[in-house]
Design an enzyme around this catalytic site. Structure first.
Site, PDB file in Angstrom:
ATOM      1  N   GLU A 231       0.877  -1.166   0.000  1.00  0.00           N
ATOM      2  CA  GLU A 231       0.000   0.000   0.000  1.00  0.00           C
ATOM      3  C   GLU A 231       0.912   1.212   0.000  1.00  0.00           C
ATOM      4  O   GLU A 231       1.695   1.395   0.929  1.00  0.00           O
ATOM      5  CB  GLU A 231      -0.872  -0.068   1.257  1.00  0.00           C
TER       6      GLU A 231
ATOM      7  N   CYS B  98      -2.658   7.532   5.112  1.00  0.00           N
ATOM      8  CA  CYS B  98      -2.681   7.188   3.685  1.00  0.00           C
ATOM      9  C   CYS B  98      -3.971   7.658   3.033  1.00  0.00           C
ATOM     10  O   CYS B  98      -4.049   7.741   1.813  1.00  0.00           O
ATOM     11  CB  CYS B  98      -2.485   5.701   3.501  1.00  0.00           C
TER      12      CYS B  98
HETATM   13  P1  NAP Z   1       9.400   3.701   3.772  1.00  0.00           P
HETATM   14  O1  NAP Z   1      10.615   4.517   3.601  1.00  0.00           O
HETATM   15  O2  NAP Z   1       8.778   3.154   2.552  1.00  0.00           O
HETATM   16  O3  NAP Z   1       9.778   2.500   4.768  1.00  0.00           O
HETATM   17  C1  NAP Z   1       8.831   1.528   5.165  1.00  0.00           C
HETATM   18  C2  NAP Z   1       9.560   0.215   5.448  1.00  0.00           C
HETATM   19  O4  NAP Z   1      10.039  -0.340   4.232  1.00  0.00           O
HETATM   20  C3  NAP Z   1      10.780   0.374   6.335  1.00  0.00           C
HETATM   21  O5  NAP Z   1      10.879  -0.767   7.153  1.00  0.00           O
HETATM   22  C4  NAP Z   1      11.920   0.422   5.351  1.00  0.00           C
HETATM   23  O6  NAP Z   1      13.123  -0.089   5.894  1.00  0.00           O
HETATM   24  C5  NAP Z   1      11.450  -0.498   4.259  1.00  0.00           C
HETATM   25  N1  NAP Z   1      11.987  -0.099   2.964  1.00  0.00           N
HETATM   26  C6  NAP Z   1      11.817   1.101   2.364  1.00  0.00           C
HETATM   27  N2  NAP Z   1      12.444   1.113   1.178  1.00  0.00           N
HETATM   28  C7  NAP Z   1      13.021  -0.093   1.042  1.00  0.00           C
HETATM   29  C8  NAP Z   1      13.833  -0.678   0.035  1.00  0.00           C
HETATM   30  N3  NAP Z   1      14.163  -0.006  -1.064  1.00  0.00           N
HETATM   31  N4  NAP Z   1      14.254  -1.928   0.225  1.00  0.00           N
HETATM   32  C9  NAP Z   1      13.927  -2.616   1.343  1.00  0.00           C
HETATM   33  N5  NAP Z   1      13.190  -2.112   2.333  1.00  0.00           N
HETATM   34  C10 NAP Z   1      12.732  -0.868   2.186  1.00  0.00           C
HETATM   35  O7  NAP Z   1       8.268   4.496   4.534  1.00  0.00           O
HETATM   36  P2  NAP Z   1       8.340   5.410   5.847  1.00  0.00           P
HETATM   37  O8  NAP Z   1       9.653   5.234   6.524  1.00  0.00           O
HETATM   38  O9  NAP Z   1       7.148   5.091   6.606  1.00  0.00           O
HETATM   39  O10 NAP Z   1       8.177   6.877   5.325  1.00  0.00           O
HETATM   40  C11 NAP Z   1       8.876   7.427   4.260  1.00  0.00           C
HETATM   41  C12 NAP Z   1       7.902   8.026   3.270  1.00  0.00           C
HETATM   42  O11 NAP Z   1       6.949   7.019   2.911  1.00  0.00           O
HETATM   43  C13 NAP Z   1       7.039   9.150   3.779  1.00  0.00           C
HETATM   44  O12 NAP Z   1       7.667  10.391   3.725  1.00  0.00           O
HETATM   45  C14 NAP Z   1       5.841   9.068   2.871  1.00  0.00           C
HETATM   46  O13 NAP Z   1       6.096   9.748   1.683  1.00  0.00           O
HETATM   47  C15 NAP Z   1       5.688   7.597   2.592  1.00  0.00           C
HETATM   48  N6  NAP Z   1       4.639   6.924   3.396  1.00  0.00           N
HETATM   49  C16 NAP Z   1       3.424   6.758   2.834  1.00  0.00           C
HETATM   50  C17 NAP Z   1       2.428   6.118   3.564  1.00  0.00           C
HETATM   51  C18 NAP Z   1       1.077   5.928   2.966  1.00  0.00           C
HETATM   52  O14 NAP Z   1       0.250   5.367   3.644  1.00  0.00           O
HETATM   53  N7  NAP Z   1       0.829   6.326   1.745  1.00  0.00           N
HETATM   54  C19 NAP Z   1       2.649   5.666   4.844  1.00  0.00           C
HETATM   55  C20 NAP Z   1       3.915   5.845   5.397  1.00  0.00           C
HETATM   56  C21 NAP Z   1       4.889   6.465   4.639  1.00  0.00           C
HETATM   57  P3  NAP Z   1      14.337   0.863   6.314  1.00  0.00           P
HETATM   58  O15 NAP Z   1      13.728   2.118   6.821  1.00  0.00           O
HETATM   59  O16 NAP Z   1      15.037   0.063   7.330  1.00  0.00           O
HETATM   60  O17 NAP Z   1      15.077   1.055   5.065  1.00  0.00           O
END
Ligand code: NAP
Length: 529
Positions: free
Chosen positions: A264, A301
């Site tokens: 998601e 989200c």
């Molecule tokens: P995220 O960066 O996507 O991380 C979520 C999880 O996925 C973390 O455990 C992260 O691990 C892992 N992950 C991320 N990229 C990866 C990759 N390339 N390979 C392997 N694992 C990966 O999300 P976030 O930390 O919650 O927030 C960052 C951004 O995500 C926000 O600024 C926002 O834009 C978006 N977000 C969107 C929603 C939504 O519901 N639409 C919700 C939350 C966040 P590590 O951190 O250990 O790398």
């Protein structure tokens, strides 16, 4: 017992030499203790245990799995205030919100326990043999659904309880009969440890096989990648960024044996203001919109990141009312410094667009990780010329787009990517226009809302929290509500089996207990027969 910072490899607790710390975004300071980061050995050990627990776990009677889920719920409650306080420190989410989220988490687990007892998820179908059929006899055919295997669950930053270690994805996978290996979100490892303790205590109480649950932590992407690549993992559940979701989808697709990823990712949840509603209640809609936009510092989200309206009476009033409400909103601390940085960067990009006007900013705080609300406006022609204006800005920011007429509104909708939700604000005279929009809305979103706001997702049987890409990686499913269990099940057909070799729910003496389809006709289950 204080937090240990250890990993949970099945029922064993393990420390490693590579460590990281949680961070308190409100106080801008790292938090004790040191948390162990999982390396290749720990990932392999957790996945191997999950693989070896799979057959034992899925063979348990349904009632045992239901009790396990209910005990997890109870154990979470028994962690008491310590769990909520730690979650508050790690996320800056208010205690009242976290209390509500804990209630949701517990209710989700109980809902899946109740769903298990209905037997609907078994998907039983029977077509008895027709040995006399001409020109060829029909064999006995019986179908049921079985769990897909161990699931990698990625904890979400924005729901440290309800979409993390024992959140919706975990509850659905465990209910389906799948062991889970959770990749905890690095922003809340202490919260994850508290909840992991609850899961392990519940597993011990209900005598679950070792490996049904593991929790791995790590501060970088290598862990998630190696988890998705592990051959024991059979499906992935994720909530987070589009980049993260896409990377996991790619890794899963490139495995020698590809697996499904239920990610998601990103949605702007368009709200469409129809003319009669705008003419009649622009002011109240403006207030309600601003409240939905800024709830939880916009870190949902389902945040309404795009408003579409047809030019006419009330639009100016809506813009002024929403601008005024947004300008009066006090800023809130965001979940992590990275999320705050991303938010400001994307706001900067939007503000730099020539065709976009900045209508209002929320109050300033001076706090280091605070997100100030923002409201922008643009014409439909600008959005049609530059589709990037409709990309998600994760936080309390939204763009109001004015369309010249219904045709232009339809063109804008057609250009939008897949969404979790689309909302119509409408009054009776708007019904014909709503009717004209519906086919497009259905193609674009997983949940269509009338006269409500997209934030606030009911955990229920009829809920769809999903939608076409990039809202999710697979628009055929949902991550909220009991239908979420379907993601982790697959059908198996048993042809010509002797009764004694059939799985229990499909045997002649047992099938009547459960809802099933006989020759295509629905039969309700009757536990007493
Ligand atoms: P995220 O960066 O996507 O991380 C979520 C999880 O996925 C973390 O455990 C992260 O691990 C892992 N992950 C991320 N990229 C990866 C990759 N390339 N390979 C392997 N694992 C990966 O999300 P976030 O930390 O919650 O927030 C960052 C951004 O995500 C926000 O600024 C926002 O834009 C978006 N977000 C969107 C929603 C939504 O519901 N639409 C919700 C939350 C966040 P590590 O951190 O250990 O790398």
């Amino acid at each position: 017992m204080p937090l240990s910072g250890e990993l949970f490899i099945g029922f064993e607790r393990r420390a490693t030499t590579r460590t990281f710390r949680a961070f308190d975004p409100a106080a801008a300071r790292p938090l004790a203790p040191e948390f162990s980061a999982a390396g290749a050995a720990e990932t392999e050990a957790a996945c191997a245990l999950a693989g070896s627990a799979f057959d034992a776990y899925r063979a348990l009677p349904t009632e045992r799995r239901a009790l396990f889920l209910e005990r997890i719920a109870q154990q979470i409650l028994e962690q008491g205030e310590a769990l909520l306080r730690r979650a508050h420190e790690e996320t800056a989410l208010p205690l009242a919100r976290l209390e509500g989220e804990r209630a949701r988490t517990v209710n989700q687990l109980r809902l899946f326990a109740a769903e298990l007892r209905t037997g609907e998820w078994l998907g039983l179908r029977l077509e008895p043999a027709l040995p006399q059929r001409q020109p060829t006899p029909r064999p006995d055919l019986r179908q049921r659904k079985i769990p897909c295997g161990p699931v990698a669950v990625f904890g979400a930053s924005n729901f440290p309880l309800a979409f993390s270690v024992a959140g919706g994805d975990s509850a659905a996978a465990l209910a389906a009969g799948c062991p889970i290996v959770v990749k905890g979100h690095p922003a809340h490892p202490g919260t994850s440890e508290w909840v992991a303790r609850a899961v392990v205590a519940a597993a011990a109480e209900t005598d679950m096989p070792n490996g049904v649950f593991s929790l791995l932590n790590g501060p970088d992407t290598a862990l998630g990648m190696s988890l998705v690549a592990n051959p024991r993992i059979r499906a992935v559940a994720f909530t987070g960024s589009r980049g993260g979701g896409l990377a996991l989808m790619k890794a899963a697709a490139e495995r020698p044996e590809p697996i499904p990823v239920y990610a998601e990712m990103s949605s702007v949840n368009p709200v469409i203001l129809l003319p009669a509603a705008l003419a009649g209640r622009a002011e109240s809609m403006a207030r309600e919109f601003a409240a939905s936009l800024t709830l939880g510092v916009g870190q949902f989200c389902t945040n309404p990141g795009l408003v579409l309206a047809i030019e006419g009476t009330g639009l100016q009033e809506f813009l002024e009312g929403a601008g005024g409400a947004v300008a009066a909103i006090a800023p809130g601390v965001m979940l992590t410094p990275d999320i705050r940085r991303n938010y400001e960067q994307r706001l900067g990009r939007m503000a730099g667009e020539e065709a976009v006007s900045l209508r209002a900013r929320g109050l300033d705080s001076g706090g280091p990780h605070c997100g100030r609300a923002a409201l922008f406006s643009a014409s439909a022609a600008s959005l049609l010329a530059n589709p990037r204006l409709a990309e998600e800005i994760f936080g309390p920011a939204s763009l109001v787009v004015s369309c010249a007429n219904l045709d232009e509104l339809l063109r804008v909708l057609e250009q939008l990517e897949g969404q979790l939700t689309m909302t119509l604000q409408m009054d009776e005279p708007d019904h014909p226009m709503a009717q004209a929009l519906l086919p497009t809305l259905e193609r674009k979103a997983g949940r269509l809302i009338v006269n409500g706001w997209p934030t606030g997702v009911e955990v229920a049987h009829a809920m769809v929290h999903g939608g076409p890409f990039p809202a999710t990686s697979d628009g055929r499913s949902t991550s909220v509500g009991t239908l979420a269990i379907e993601r982790f099940l697959r059908p198996v057909c048993y042809q010509g089996f002797p009764d004694a070799l059939l799985p229990e729910p499909l045997r002649d003496g047992q099938v009547k207990q459960w809802p099933h389809r006989l020759e295509g006709s629905h039969r309700p289950g009757s536990p007493t027969s």
